[in-house]
Design a protein around this motif. Structure first.
Motif, PDB file in Angstrom:
ATOM      1  N   ALA A  20     118.532   8.335 -29.675  1.00  0.00           N
ATOM      2  CA  ALA A  20     119.752   7.969 -29.211  1.00  0.00           C
ATOM      3  C   ALA A  20     119.180   6.589 -28.005  1.00  0.00           C
ATOM      4  CB  ALA A  20     120.646   8.920 -28.385  1.00  0.00           C
ATOM      5  N   LEU A  21     118.224   7.208 -27.434  1.00  0.00           N
ATOM      6  CA  LEU A  21     117.716   5.782 -26.553  1.00  0.00           C
ATOM      7  C   LEU A  21     117.387   5.006 -26.966  1.00  0.00           C
ATOM      8  CD1 LEU A  21     117.105   5.692 -23.148  1.00  0.00           C
ATOM      9  CD2 LEU A  21     114.876   6.500 -24.124  1.00  0.00           C
ATOM     10  N   GLY A  22     116.794   5.017 -27.671  1.00  0.00           N
ATOM     11  CA  GLY A  22     116.095   4.048 -28.750  1.00  0.00           C
ATOM     12  C   GLY A  22     116.792   3.318 -29.759  1.00  0.00           C
ATOM     13  N   MET A  23     118.750   3.784 -29.879  1.00  0.00           N
ATOM     14  CA  MET A  23     119.337   3.171 -30.160  1.00  0.00           C
ATOM     15  C   MET A  23     120.231   1.582 -29.325  1.00  0.00           C
ATOM     16  SD  MET A  23     119.774   3.095 -33.272  1.00  0.00           S
ATOM     17  CE  MET A  23     117.445   3.138 -33.229  1.00  0.00           C
ATOM     18  N   CYS A  24     120.478   2.639 -28.084  1.00  0.00           N
ATOM     19  CA  CYS A  24     121.124   2.265 -26.898  1.00  0.00           C
ATOM     20  C   CYS A  24     119.974   0.657 -26.118  1.00  0.00           C
ATOM     21  CB  CYS A  24     121.160   3.337 -25.790  1.00  0.00           C
ATOM     22  SG  CYS A  24     122.384   4.051 -26.034  1.00  0.00           S
ATOM     23  N   MET A  25     119.044   1.463 -26.478  1.00  0.00           N
ATOM     24  CA  MET A  25     118.081   0.037 -25.959  1.00  0.00           C
ATOM     25  C   MET A  25     118.157  -0.540 -27.099  1.00  0.00           C
ATOM     26  SD  MET A  25     114.952   2.574 -25.130  1.00  0.00           S
ATOM     27  CE  MET A  25     112.777   1.314 -24.591  1.00  0.00           C
ATOM     28  N   ALA A  26     117.957  -0.854 -28.057  1.00  0.00           N
ATOM     29  CA  ALA A  26     118.195  -1.716 -29.061  1.00  0.00           C
ATOM     30  C   ALA A  26     119.800  -2.509 -28.990  1.00  0.00           C
ATOM     31  CB  ALA A  26     117.832  -1.554 -30.382  1.00  0.00           C
ATOM     32  N   MET A  27     120.592  -1.871 -28.996  1.00  0.00           N
ATOM     33  CA  MET A  27     121.983  -2.188 -28.303  1.00  0.00           C
ATOM     34  C   MET A  27     122.407  -3.064 -27.962  1.00  0.00           C
ATOM     35  SD  MET A  27     124.145   0.490 -31.111  1.00  0.00           S
ATOM     36  CE  MET A  27     125.273   0.497 -30.434  1.00  0.00           C
ATOM     37  N   GLU A  30     122.097  -6.416 -22.432  1.00  0.00           N
ATOM     38  CA  GLU A  30     121.836  -6.623 -21.681  1.00  0.00           C
ATOM     39  C   GLU A  30     119.864  -6.084 -20.989  1.00  0.00           C
ATOM     40  OE1 GLU A  30     124.340  -5.372 -21.146  1.00  0.00           O
ATOM     41  OE2 GLU A  30     125.473  -7.276 -21.568  1.00  0.00           O
ATOM     42  N   TRP A  31     119.618  -5.067 -21.810  1.00  0.00           N
ATOM     43  CA  TRP A  31     118.897  -4.295 -21.003  1.00  0.00           C
ATOM     44  C   TRP A  31     117.457  -4.840 -21.979  1.00  0.00           C
ATOM     45  CZ3 TRP A  31     119.736   1.414 -22.287  1.00  0.00           C
ATOM     46  CH2 TRP A  31     120.037   1.990 -21.786  1.00  0.00           C
ATOM     47  N   ASN A  32     117.737  -6.365 -23.291  1.00  0.00           N
ATOM     48  CA  ASN A  32     116.698  -6.777 -23.618  1.00  0.00           C
ATOM     49  C   ASN A  32     115.587  -6.092 -23.581  1.00  0.00           C
ATOM     50  OD1 ASN A  32     117.169  -9.429 -23.115  1.00  0.00           O
ATOM     51  ND2 ASN A  32     117.258  -9.421 -20.912  1.00  0.00           N
ATOM     52  N   THR A  33     115.824  -5.027 -23.932  1.00  0.00           N
ATOM     53  CA  THR A  33     114.431  -3.976 -24.878  1.00  0.00           C
ATOM     54  C   THR A  33     114.475  -4.181 -26.270  1.00  0.00           C
ATOM     55  OG1 THR A  33     115.705  -1.966 -24.307  1.00  0.00           O
ATOM     56  CG2 THR A  33     114.474  -2.753 -23.003  1.00  0.00           C
ATOM     57  N   PHE A  34     115.444  -4.234 -26.921  1.00  0.00           N
ATOM     58  CA  PHE A  34     115.772  -4.448 -29.055  1.00  0.00           C
ATOM     59  C   PHE A  34     114.184  -3.745 -29.224  1.00  0.00           C
ATOM     60  CE2 PHE A  34     115.502  -5.708 -33.218  1.00  0.00           C
ATOM     61  CZ  PHE A  34     116.982  -5.314 -33.266  1.00  0.00           C
ATOM     62  N   GLY A  41     113.283   4.545 -31.039  1.00  0.00           N
ATOM     63  CA  GLY A  41     114.610   4.782 -32.394  1.00  0.00           C
ATOM     64  C   GLY A  41     113.327   5.603 -33.594  1.00  0.00           C
ATOM     65  N   CYS A  42     112.420   4.924 -34.156  1.00  0.00           N
ATOM     66  CA  CYS A  42     111.772   5.540 -34.991  1.00  0.00           C
ATOM     67  C   CYS A  42     110.136   6.801 -34.835  1.00  0.00           C
ATOM     68  CB  CYS A  42     111.203   4.287 -35.749  1.00  0.00           C
ATOM     69  SG  CYS A  42     111.280   3.195 -36.229  1.00  0.00           S
ATOM     70  N   VAL A  43     110.544   6.653 -33.723  1.00  0.00           N
ATOM     71  CA  VAL A  43     109.578   7.066 -33.070  1.00  0.00           C
ATOM     72  C   VAL A  43     110.462   8.779 -33.389  1.00  0.00           C
ATOM     73  CG1 VAL A  43     108.743   8.696 -30.967  1.00  0.00           C
ATOM     74  CG2 VAL A  43     107.692   6.492 -31.797  1.00  0.00           C
ATOM     75  N   GLY A  44     111.672   8.398 -32.906  1.00  0.00           N
ATOM     76  CA  GLY A  44     112.977   9.829 -32.802  1.00  0.00           C
ATOM     77  C   GLY A  44     112.769  10.647 -34.263  1.00  0.00           C
ATOM     78  N   LEU A  45     112.996   9.711 -34.732  1.00  0.00           N
ATOM     79  CA  LEU A  45     113.392   9.349 -36.698  1.00  0.00           C
ATOM     80  C   LEU A  45     112.279  10.523 -37.031  1.00  0.00           C
ATOM     81  CD1 LEU A  45     114.978   6.611 -38.546  1.00  0.00           C
ATOM     82  CD2 LEU A  45     115.639   8.921 -37.689  1.00  0.00           C
ATOM     83  N   VAL A  46     110.537  10.412 -36.863  1.00  0.00           N
ATOM     84  CA  VAL A  46     110.124  10.958 -36.612  1.00  0.00           C
ATOM     85  C   VAL A  46     109.680  12.479 -36.591  1.00  0.00           C
ATOM     86  CG1 VAL A  46     107.405  10.602 -36.796  1.00  0.00           C
ATOM     87  CG2 VAL A  46     108.031   9.436 -37.452  1.00  0.00           C
ATOM     88  N   VAL A  47     109.958  12.412 -35.305  1.00  0.00           N
ATOM     89  CA  VAL A  47     110.329  14.208 -34.681  1.00  0.00           C
ATOM     90  C   VAL A  47     111.329  14.958 -35.270  1.00  0.00           C
ATOM     91  CG1 VAL A  47     110.685  15.135 -32.995  1.00  0.00           C
ATOM     92  CG2 VAL A  47     109.184  13.253 -32.602  1.00  0.00           C
TER      93      VAL A  47
END
Length: 123
Positions: A20-27, A30-34, A41-47
């Motif tokens: 969820a945090l990864g998707m927020c960072m990507a979407m 203003e955060w400029n952290t795509f 997000g990929c690390v979350g999917l691996v976990v």
């Protein structure tokens, strides 16, 4: 609480939060952290994938599941519901299309709710 349920709870919470945090960072532009968001997000999917493997191993089941028509249908319905729900959220949050986003989000929720009788069955 059994050991397998506790391990599943911990791993799914960590994986879900990272995803969820990864998707927020990507979407959120203003955060400029795509790029970093995609990685988190990929690390979350691996976990979450590790959680499934650990859970099946603790239950004494084989790690790889036989693909039946019901399993493939469940997977396709899950993907369709999640994609509709996620795209509806993107319409609302990123592109400011409120009404179509809400409608598409509700369609996604209904598709995901259809998984309950499909998996558990009706009695």
């Amino acid at each position: 609480m059994t050991k397998k349920n506790f391990i599943t709870l911990i791993l799914s919470t960590i994986g879900g939060i990272l995803f969820a945090l990864g998707m927020c960072m990507a979407m959120i532009p203003e955060w400029n952290t795509f790029t970093q968001g995609v990685v988190v997000g990929c690390v979350g999917l691996v976990v979450l994938a590790v959680m499934i493997i650990v859970r099946r191993k603790m239950e004494g089941k084989p790690i790889v599941v036989k693909l039946t028509a019901k399993a493939i249908g469940t997977i396709l319905l899950s993907i369709a519901g999640t994609a509709a729900f996620g795209f509806g959220m993107c319409l609302v949050m990123v592109w400011d299309n409120l009404v179509p986003g809400i409608v598409l989000g509700i369609v996604g929720i209904v598709l995901l709710l259809c998984l309950i009788p499909m998996v558990k069955g009706l009695k």
